[in-house]
Scaffold this motif. Structure first.
Motif, PDB file in Angstrom:
ATOM      1  N   MET A 251       0.834  -1.178   0.000  1.00 29.37           N
ATOM      2  CA  MET A 251       0.000   0.000   0.000  1.00 29.37           C
ATOM      3  C   MET A 251       0.878   1.239   0.000  1.00 29.37           C
ATOM      4  SD  MET A 251      -3.018   1.305   2.598  1.00 29.37           S
ATOM      5  CE  MET A 251      -3.354  -0.325   3.096  1.00 29.37           C
ATOM      6  N   THR A 252       0.525   2.200  -0.827  1.00 30.70           N
ATOM      7  CA  THR A 252       1.302   3.428  -0.937  1.00 30.70           C
ATOM      8  C   THR A 252       0.375   4.633  -0.795  1.00 30.70           C
ATOM      9  OG1 THR A 252       2.576   2.217  -2.585  1.00 30.70           O
ATOM     10  CG2 THR A 252       3.151   4.505  -2.249  1.00 30.70           C
ATOM     11  N   VAL A 253      -0.191   4.787   0.371  1.00 31.07           N
ATOM     12  CA  VAL A 253      -1.047   5.932   0.642  1.00 31.07           C
ATOM     13  C   VAL A 253      -0.205   6.971   1.367  1.00 31.07           C
ATOM     14  CG1 VAL A 253      -3.107   6.731   1.859  1.00 31.07           C
ATOM     15  CG2 VAL A 253      -3.127   4.528   0.692  1.00 31.07           C
ATOM     16  N   LEU A 254      -0.305   8.202   0.918  1.00 30.76           N
ATOM     17  CA  LEU A 254       0.538   9.297   1.401  1.00 30.76           C
ATOM     18  C   LEU A 254      -0.311  10.360   2.083  1.00 30.76           C
ATOM     19  CD1 LEU A 254       2.289   9.764  -2.061  1.00 30.76           C
ATOM     20  CD2 LEU A 254       3.086   8.318  -0.184  1.00 30.76           C
ATOM     21  N   ILE A 255       0.265  11.020   3.083  1.00 31.54           N
ATOM     22  CA  ILE A 255      -0.414  12.158   3.707  1.00 31.54           C
ATOM     23  C   ILE A 255       0.620  13.243   3.987  1.00 31.54           C
ATOM     24  CG2 ILE A 255      -0.215  11.267   6.074  1.00 31.54           C
ATOM     25  CD1 ILE A 255      -3.125  12.478   6.469  1.00 31.54           C
ATOM     26  N   ASP A 256       0.248  14.471   3.668  1.00 23.92           N
ATOM     27  CA  ASP A 256       1.150  15.587   3.954  1.00 23.92           C
ATOM     28  C   ASP A 256       0.735  16.231   5.275  1.00 23.92           C
ATOM     29  OD1 ASP A 256      -1.104  17.086   3.221  1.00 23.92           O
ATOM     30  OD2 ASP A 256      -0.104  18.163   1.612  1.00 23.92           O
ATOM     31  N   PRO A 257       1.600  17.089   5.829  1.00 26.13           N
ATOM     32  CA  PRO A 257       1.273  17.734   7.105  1.00 26.13           C
ATOM     33  C   PRO A 257       0.038  18.628   6.973  1.00 26.13           C
ATOM     34  CG  PRO A 257       3.563  18.142   6.495  1.00 26.13           C
ATOM     35  CD  PRO A 257       2.898  17.496   5.324  1.00 26.13           C
ATOM     36  N   PRO A 258      -0.696  18.805   8.053  1.00 28.01           N
ATOM     37  CA  PRO A 258      -1.853  19.700   8.004  1.00 28.01           C
ATOM     38  C   PRO A 258      -1.406  21.156   7.896  1.00 28.01           C
ATOM     39  CG  PRO A 258      -1.619  18.728  10.199  1.00 28.01           C
ATOM     40  CD  PRO A 258      -0.554  18.141   9.333  1.00 28.01           C
ATOM     41  N   ASN A 259      -1.326  21.648   6.669  1.00 27.99           N
ATOM     42  CA  ASN A 259      -0.845  23.016   6.458  1.00 27.99           C
ATOM     43  C   ASN A 259      -1.696  23.816   5.471  1.00 27.99           C
ATOM     44  OD1 ASN A 259      -0.102  21.879   4.040  1.00 27.99           O
ATOM     45  ND2 ASN A 259       2.100  21.927   4.440  1.00 27.99           N
ATOM     46  N   ALA A 260      -2.824  23.260   5.060  1.00 26.26           N
ATOM     47  CA  ALA A 260      -3.729  23.980   4.164  1.00 26.26           C
ATOM     48  C   ALA A 260      -4.894  24.513   4.995  1.00 26.26           C
ATOM     49  CB  ALA A 260      -4.234  23.055   3.064  1.00 26.26           C
ATOM     50  N   ALA A 261      -5.023  25.832   5.037  1.00 22.64           N
ATOM     51  CA  ALA A 261      -6.072  26.453   5.838  1.00 22.64           C
ATOM     52  C   ALA A 261      -7.377  26.527   5.057  1.00 22.64           C
ATOM     53  CB  ALA A 261      -5.643  27.854   6.256  1.00 22.64           C
ATOM     54  N   GLY A 262      -8.462  26.302   5.775  1.00 19.54           N
ATOM     55  CA  GLY A 262      -9.775  26.439   5.166  1.00 19.54           C
ATOM     56  C   GLY A 262     -10.865  26.180   6.191  1.00 19.54           C
ATOM     57  N   HIS A 263     -11.908  26.971   6.137  1.00 19.49           N
ATOM     58  CA  HIS A 263     -13.054  26.794   7.022  1.00 19.49           C
ATOM     59  C   HIS A 263     -12.653  26.815   8.506  1.00 19.49           C
ATOM     60  CE1 HIS A 263     -15.393  25.880   3.454  1.00 19.49           C
ATOM     61  NE2 HIS A 263     -14.463  25.008   3.117  1.00 19.49           N
ATOM     62  N   GLY A 264     -11.680  27.648   8.841  1.00 20.91           N
ATOM     63  CA  GLY A 264     -11.284  27.829  10.222  1.00 20.91           C
ATOM     64  C   GLY A 264     -10.457  26.701  10.820  1.00 20.91           C
ATOM     65  N   ARG A 265      -9.877  25.857   9.974  1.00 17.63           N
ATOM     66  CA  ARG A 265      -9.039  24.761  10.474  1.00 17.63           C
ATOM     67  C   ARG A 265      -7.941  24.458   9.470  1.00 17.63           C
ATOM     68  NH1 ARG A 265     -13.807  20.228  10.104  1.00 17.63           N
ATOM     69  NH2 ARG A 265     -12.695  19.251  11.792  1.00 17.63           N
ATOM     70  N   LEU A 266      -7.033  23.562   9.855  1.00 19.39           N
ATOM     71  CA  LEU A 266      -5.961  23.137   8.959  1.00 19.39           C
ATOM     72  C   LEU A 266      -6.286  21.753   8.407  1.00 19.39           C
ATOM     73  CD1 LEU A 266      -2.773  24.272  10.897  1.00 19.39           C
ATOM     74  CD2 LEU A 266      -3.775  25.303   8.847  1.00 19.39           C
ATOM     75  N   TRP A 267      -5.811  21.502   7.173  1.00 23.98           N
ATOM     76  CA  TRP A 267      -6.118  20.267   6.462  1.00 23.98           C
ATOM     77  C   TRP A 267      -4.857  19.628   5.906  1.00 23.98           C
ATOM     78  CZ3 TRP A 267     -11.294  18.784   6.083  1.00 23.98           C
ATOM     79  CH2 TRP A 267     -12.214  19.745   6.507  1.00 23.98           C
ATOM     80  N   SER A 268      -4.885  18.307   5.846  1.00 20.38           N
ATOM     81  CA  SER A 268      -3.866  17.513   5.148  1.00 20.38           C
ATOM     82  C   SER A 268      -4.493  16.992   3.868  1.00 20.38           C
ATOM     83  CB  SER A 268      -3.458  16.307   6.004  1.00 20.38           C
ATOM     84  OG  SER A 268      -2.742  16.703   7.124  1.00 20.38           O
ATOM     85  N   HIS A 269      -3.638  16.458   3.015  1.00 19.20           N
ATOM     86  CA  HIS A 269      -4.096  15.829   1.781  1.00 19.20           C
ATOM     87  C   HIS A 269      -3.671  14.369   1.810  1.00 19.20           C
ATOM     88  CE1 HIS A 269      -3.465  20.138   0.860  1.00 19.20           C
ATOM     89  NE2 HIS A 269      -4.711  19.989   0.437  1.00 19.20           N
ATOM     90  N   LEU A 270      -4.614  13.484   1.527  1.00 22.45           N
ATOM     91  CA  LEU A 270      -4.379  12.050   1.510  1.00 22.45           C
ATOM     92  C   LEU A 270      -4.461  11.587   0.068  1.00 22.45           C
ATOM     93  CD1 LEU A 270      -4.163   9.495   3.455  1.00 22.45           C
ATOM     94  CD2 LEU A 270      -6.614   9.230   3.008  1.00 22.45           C
TER      95      LEU A 270
ATOM     96  N   GLU B 232      -1.545   6.284  11.808  1.00 23.07           N
ATOM     97  CA  GLU B 232      -1.552   4.994  12.508  1.00 23.07           C
ATOM     98  C   GLU B 232      -2.140   3.877  11.655  1.00 23.07           C
ATOM     99  OE1 GLU B 232      -2.913   4.712  16.519  1.00 23.07           O
ATOM    100  OE2 GLU B 232      -1.957   6.611  17.069  1.00 23.07           O
ATOM    101  N   LEU B 233      -3.060   4.212  10.760  1.00 23.97           N
ATOM    102  CA  LEU B 233      -3.646   3.216   9.857  1.00 23.97           C
ATOM    103  C   LEU B 233      -2.696   2.833   8.725  1.00 23.97           C
ATOM    104  CD1 LEU B 233      -7.349   4.386   9.567  1.00 23.97           C
ATOM    105  CD2 LEU B 233      -6.501   2.276  10.601  1.00 23.97           C
ATOM    106  N   GLY B 234      -1.590   3.571   8.589  1.00 29.55           N
ATOM    107  CA  GLY B 234      -0.592   3.186   7.602  1.00 29.55           C
ATOM    108  C   GLY B 234      -0.246   4.197   6.530  1.00 29.55           C
ATOM    109  N   ALA B 235      -0.827   5.378   6.583  1.00 25.96           N
ATOM    110  CA  ALA B 235      -0.463   6.400   5.595  1.00 25.96           C
ATOM    111  C   ALA B 235       0.973   6.857   5.836  1.00 25.96           C
ATOM    112  CB  ALA B 235      -1.411   7.593   5.672  1.00 25.96           C
TER     113      ALA B 235
END
Length: 89
Positions: A1-20, A60-63
């Motif tokens: 499995m090759t699922v990737l996640i970047d740090p939560p650094n995209a702002a939107g709707h009053g919170r930070l987001w990651s991309h999976l 923790e799920l493996g990303a």
């Protein structure tokens, strides 16, 4: 499995987001997202938007943790990057 996640650094709707994303296939990405409980509405062209408070659980799920730049580079190299068209409908 090759699922990737970047740090939560995209702002939107009053919170930070990651991309999976997956650099293997969209099927792999959708399967992982369902397992993680990420709603389908979070899918945007080639990735899921994931709120920062979910980041640790998704890892923790493996990303695999990668930088935002590496995530995009790996999507491009795999031919899975879907850019916005920029055209108005």
């Amino acid at each position: 499995m090759t699922v990737l996640i970047d740090p939560p650094n995209a702002a939107g709707h009053g919170r930070l987001w990651s991309h999976l994303a997956s650099d293997a296939s969209y099927d792999e990405l959708h399967t992982f997202a369902r397992r993680a409980g990420i709603p389908e509405r979070g899918f945007d062209r080639d990735h899921y938007d994931v709120p920062s408070e979910w980041y640790d659980a998704v890892v923790e799920l493996g990303a695999e943790q990668v930088s935002s730049r590496e995530l995009v580079s790996r999507l491009v190299a795999a031919g899975l990057r879907r850019r916005k068209t920029g055209k108005l409908g």
